[in-house]
Structure formats: C-alpha cells, structure tokens
Design a protein around this motif. Sequence first.
Motif, PDB file in Angstrom:
ATOM      1  N   ASP A 141     -25.044  -9.083 -15.763  1.00  0.00           N
ATOM      2  CA  ASP A 141     -25.504  -7.551 -14.410  1.00  0.00           C
ATOM      3  C   ASP A 141     -24.590  -6.708 -15.110  1.00  0.00           C
ATOM      4  N   GLU A 326     -23.197   1.651  -2.078  1.00  0.00           N
ATOM      5  CA  GLU A 326     -24.090   2.274  -2.794  1.00  0.00           C
ATOM      6  C   GLU A 326     -24.918   1.501  -1.588  1.00  0.00           C
ATOM      7  N   HIS A 395     -27.334   3.892 -13.930  1.00  0.00           N
ATOM      8  CA  HIS A 395     -26.903   2.792 -15.004  1.00  0.00           C
ATOM      9  C   HIS A 395     -29.027   2.049 -14.304  1.00  0.00           C
ATOM     10  N   ARG A 520     -33.840  -2.121 -18.037  1.00  0.00           N
ATOM     11  CA  ARG A 520     -32.488  -1.317 -17.236  1.00  0.00           C
ATOM     12  C   ARG A 520     -31.503  -0.743 -18.424  1.00  0.00           C
ATOM     13  N   ARG A 524     -29.260   2.771 -21.027  1.00  0.00           N
ATOM     14  CA  ARG A 524     -28.070   2.740 -21.024  1.00  0.00           C
ATOM     15  C   ARG A 524     -28.067   2.766 -22.387  1.00  0.00           C
TER      16      ARG A 524
HETATM   17  C1  GLC Z   1     -25.941  -2.295  -7.229  1.00  0.00           C
HETATM   18  C2  GLC Z   1     -26.098  -2.096  -8.770  1.00  0.00           C
HETATM   19  C3  GLC Z   1     -27.199  -2.522  -9.670  1.00  0.00           C
HETATM   20  C4  GLC Z   1     -26.810  -3.869  -9.797  1.00  0.00           C
HETATM   21  C5  GLC Z   1     -26.360  -4.859  -8.370  1.00  0.00           C
HETATM   22  C6  GLC Z   1     -26.028  -6.335  -8.224  1.00  0.00           C
HETATM   23  O1  GLC Z   1     -27.500  -2.356  -6.752  1.00  0.00           O
HETATM   24  O2  GLC Z   1     -26.271  -0.871  -9.047  1.00  0.00           O
HETATM   25  O3  GLC Z   1     -26.456  -2.880 -11.115  1.00  0.00           O
HETATM   26  O4  GLC Z   1     -27.616  -5.230 -10.513  1.00  0.00           O
HETATM   27  O5  GLC Z   1     -25.572  -3.548  -6.846  1.00  0.00           O
HETATM   28  O6  GLC Z   1     -24.489  -6.314  -8.197  1.00  0.00           O
END
Ligand code: GLC
Length: 650
Positions: A141, A326, A395, A520, A524
Amino acid sequence: MTPNKGLHDYVNAILTKKKIDKIDKDNSFYTRLMSNIDSIDHLYREIYGHGDAADNMYEQLINTLIEGYQNRSKELKERDDKKAEKGIWFLSNELAGMSLYVDRFCGNLSNLTQKLNYFEKLGVNFLHLMPIFESPEGESDGGYAVSNFRKIDERFGNLEDLLLLRKKMQEKEMYLMIDIVLNHTSYHHEWAKKAKAGDKKYQDYYYMYDDRWLPNQFDEKMPDIFPESAPGNFTYDEDCKKWVMTVFHKYQWDLNYRNPEVFREMLDNILFYANLGVDVLRIDAPAFIWKETGTSSQNLPQAHTLLRLIKQCVMVSAPGMALLGEAIVAPKEIMRYFGTESFTAKECDFAYNATHMALQWDMLASGDTRVMLAAQHEILQKPFGTTWINYTRCHDDIGLGYDDYMIEHAGKNPFEHRKFLKEYYSGAIWDSPAKGALFSSNPKTGDARISGSLASLCGLEKALELNNDYYIDLSIKKILMMQAHSFFLGGVPIIFYGDELGYTNDYSYLNDTGKSYDNRWMHRPIINWEKNKRTDDTNTIEGIIFQSIRKLISIRKNLSVVADHKNLTWLTPYNHHIAGYLRAYDDKKLYCIFNFSDQTAYLTWYAFKEHGNYKPLLYDYWKEKEFSVGLDNDYLVIEPYGFHLLEPRD
Ligand code: GLC
C-alpha cells in the motif's frame, strides 16, 4: 487540572531510579514532565483505567518518556530550543513543502541527499517522504503496510542514509516529515507473525476472533474503505484460524489500542522517529485507531484521547516535533483533531485542509465558488496555534467529503452535483478537459472518489493529445491558479512531486500486479530527470510551470502577512466565479483573487474598499504591476483562470 501530589512523588521516584538529575541539566525535561504528567495520567486512565496491567504499563510508559528524552541528541535538543524561540515555528510563511516517494523520485535516500539543490532552486524547504520503513513489496500500500518500524526498507537505503539526509537538510534549514502508520501493521510484522503462530500475547495486539460473531457486529456499521479492491473489514487467517480486522487491505492488520502495551510500543516508535530528527510526524489514518461495535469506528472520542495522550508525551520528550493528523473526514470532524475544550490546540498541530482541497476541485469543475463559501464557516473554526497542510493533490484520491447541506446552500442538488463532479473528472462527460478515474466506487452507496494527477485533471493530458496550444495554455493557467489558491490560504503548502513540472498520469502501474488494483498509482509518477532538466527553459511546459511555482513560493516567503495568523477573511462574493480572500495582519493586507471560470470575470473595485482603510493603488506580486482602484461601478478584469495577489499601497 489540579496537580496530584501522589502522582508527582511517584514520578520523582521513577526519575531517581533512572538517575535523572532534576535540578541540573535535565531541568527543562523535568519541568515539562511535571507540568504535563497530570494530563498524561488523566488521558491514560480515561482509556486504560487502573488495575495491575494498566498500572504496570503506566510505569513503563513513563520510562519510555524518560528514555525517549535521554536518547535525544544534544543537537536535536538545541534545535527544539531554537524552534521554541520562534514562537510557533510551523505557522511561518517561510515554509513550503513537497511530498514524494523516494524511489520514484530519485531511487534512494542517498540520491535524495544529492538532490537537495533541486528543492532549494524551487524554494521548497520542507520534505514529506512517503513511507520509507520496511514494507513487503507487492503488499505494501505504497509503504503504509509496515513490517518493521525501525528498519528502512532496503530499496531506499538504511538509517545512516536517512540520518545523513536529515543532517544535510538541517544545514540548509530544511524540515523533514515522515509517517507513523499507527492504525495497522503489515501481516509480515513480527507481532503479526507471532500472532499467526498462536502467541496469545501478540494476538492481543490485534483484533482477532475465532468466529464471525463480533466481526459481523462490527461490519454492520463500519463502511468499506476500499470497496472494490478490499471489501469488508475482516480477513480469515488460515494459519491461526481466526478472523482478523483488516479495515484497509487484507494485508494490513489493525492494531488493538485497547491493549496498553500496543500504545506503549507505538509511543516508543514515535519517540524513535522524533530522535531521528523528524520535525513533523504525519500520523497516518488517526480516525481509525479506536473501534467499537455499533459505530462506524471512525473519529471516536477514544481516538482523540489517544492522540491527545501522544501529543502530551511528545511535548515532554521531543517538544520540537509537531504532529500532523491525517484525518480525511467530514469538515466538522477534521476540526476536532486540533483538540477541543481544555485540549484545544493540544492534540494535532496540523491537519490536512482536505475539505478545502476538494472544494477547489469543485470550483474548478463548476466555475462556481458558492459550495466552497458555504463550507467556510466550519473551516475557519481552526484554533489559533494550529495550522493546515494546504494542497491541491497528494498521493491519495480526492474525496468529495464535504456535507450535502453545503451543496444545497449553493442551490444545487447534492446527488446531481456529486455525479457531475465524478463524471467531469473521470472524463465521462465527453467535452470535459479532465482525464482522471473513479477510485473506490461503492455500488452500495453510489460513492466514489477521484484519482488523477493535477495536470491531467486540469486538462493538460487531453490538450497534449489534441496538440491544441490554446487548451495547453488554459490547462497551465488552471494548474497555477489551483496552486496559488492553496499557497496563500495560511498553513504549509505541500506540492506533490511531479506537479512542479506538470507530470500527467502515468499508466505503467497497470503492468504491475502489486499496483494494478489501485488506480491511485496513476498519479504517483516516476520522475524522468531528462524531463526535469527543462526547469529553466520557459519555452517548455515544464519550465513555465516550474518557474511559476518558484515565483509563487518566493512571493509567499516574502510576505509575513500570509503566515498563519488565523487572519483570513473571504471577500463578499460579488461575482460567484471569483474566489477572493483577504489576508490582513497589523497594517499589512494582501488580496488574493482567483477566477475559477473559463470566461473573463469582473470584480467591482468596491471589493477593495469594503474592509476600510483603503489605499488608491494595488500592487500585484504575481503580474508585477500596479492597478489603480477605480470607481465602485468599474471593475478589476480577470482573465479566464487568472489570479492576482494584490497589496494595497499609497
Ligand atoms: C492513509 C494513506 C493512504 C493509505 C491509508 C492506509 O490514508 O494516505 O495512502 O492507503 O492511510 O494506511
């Protein structure tokens, strides 16, 4: 909070055991520990209560804080002091960031150290490195499935390389941001491996169940995060014959923060990152860290308590490191990550201005600023002392996560409006200039998000295919206007790598089975350094965009009025194609005016008088020319997708 003498005696006893001299050179640490310990205790007990296990882990937690501080180098402690002298260092207008994948940008960490002059040239002095800790290739991921929180993935280099990079960055007064993936680990992490092998201690690190009874109850209310590629929230593990909670992908196992040991271990990792010299720690997916049946298991109060606890602990051991939460959630919810009530401005220092980011895309497609304006009363609630990461692309996908009532407020039908936006950006409307794709479409709810690079969503990819100079020019205007709009809002602007040169979508991910299920990856890019040589050639698209972004950053760095003083006022919307905001501080003002439509737009000169103290001239930092403020029934004329950065002058 009333200080608790018993608690203070208890901490003093631990310090004595650890031979910390509280009077002498560790005085500042001692003061911080003692002034935060009541909050730490209160927050910890709120989640874990009392009892042998909780008490034992509490003592270990305090030891972790002490060791975290003891392991902090002299150099980093001095840097903490320097930051403190600046007041709240991260509110500054002098910061400008970029987020990048080290491997896709330039291969590895030592190459990145060689590229620092590239950032300097652009004016970027803050780097967000996408996850660099060990993560299994193919099930990673993008690095957000960590199998070892302490080991840099070999693809990028090793810890020495990171430390050297950080050292060189600090010599150039640059700041570093990396992630802590708090919500889950890879199923290749040693904790997960032990859990798989039947070790009860480590099974308690995750949410694991023998049957579907509890998983079914969770599933009832928990939405799917990746409904197409990873539906459901649990995965059956054949090795230990248990259902494991996997909210994101099946290879990402959710950590169970009901277990205080998990919290302590992760806090230890956080302080480890702090002591690598990280300036801002991006806490990945904090909305998800507490789960409760009967709820969506997102944004729960306990998640906030845990974040507050982390913040108080970091303030004690590594006070110079700021936290970014985040949380890409509804506007009202985002605000709560800055802390509420007595913890206002004491939870996360930063959050992504995700609502505004999505609203910029809303304005660009519709040419209409009304939905964006309807959301502002919430966005402007951000407390002083905290700040935004402002961005146009990152991203991840673009989620249209703002509330329906905001769309209704603008006189539109939410369902139809969202449908229009999805069709516009995925190119389903035949004459849309955008080339993106829907991400994570959920047939059950009709929801979808949007993938695509800044340039492709702004029409550059299609314009190049059509070889149409007019459209190429228009798409460049859109790219620059989108960036400028986010650069001056207040907060740290972060450019996504490649966008400084107009990289369009990269479809090579489709040939990689570890990536093809996740579109996504189209935005990138893998940087082509031949193309990047065009930065100075303004006869090329790359050169025009790079030099313009460079100019925007340098304007920002020179105007202290755009630091985040919480000093933004939206202008009266005389013309709903125009988004205009005023930044005012002391006797300084800057009007930032953006035309989001493909037509010339007109703004009454009265807009520059209504906030009082008006001056007869306006100097435009972008166009480098002066305007005279005209009569109220006369206009500032703004070209399609044009913008102005205007400072009133005598
Ligand atoms: C956050 C990241 C994303 C990821 C997710 C799981 O949202 O930005 O890219 O897939 O966490 O870790």
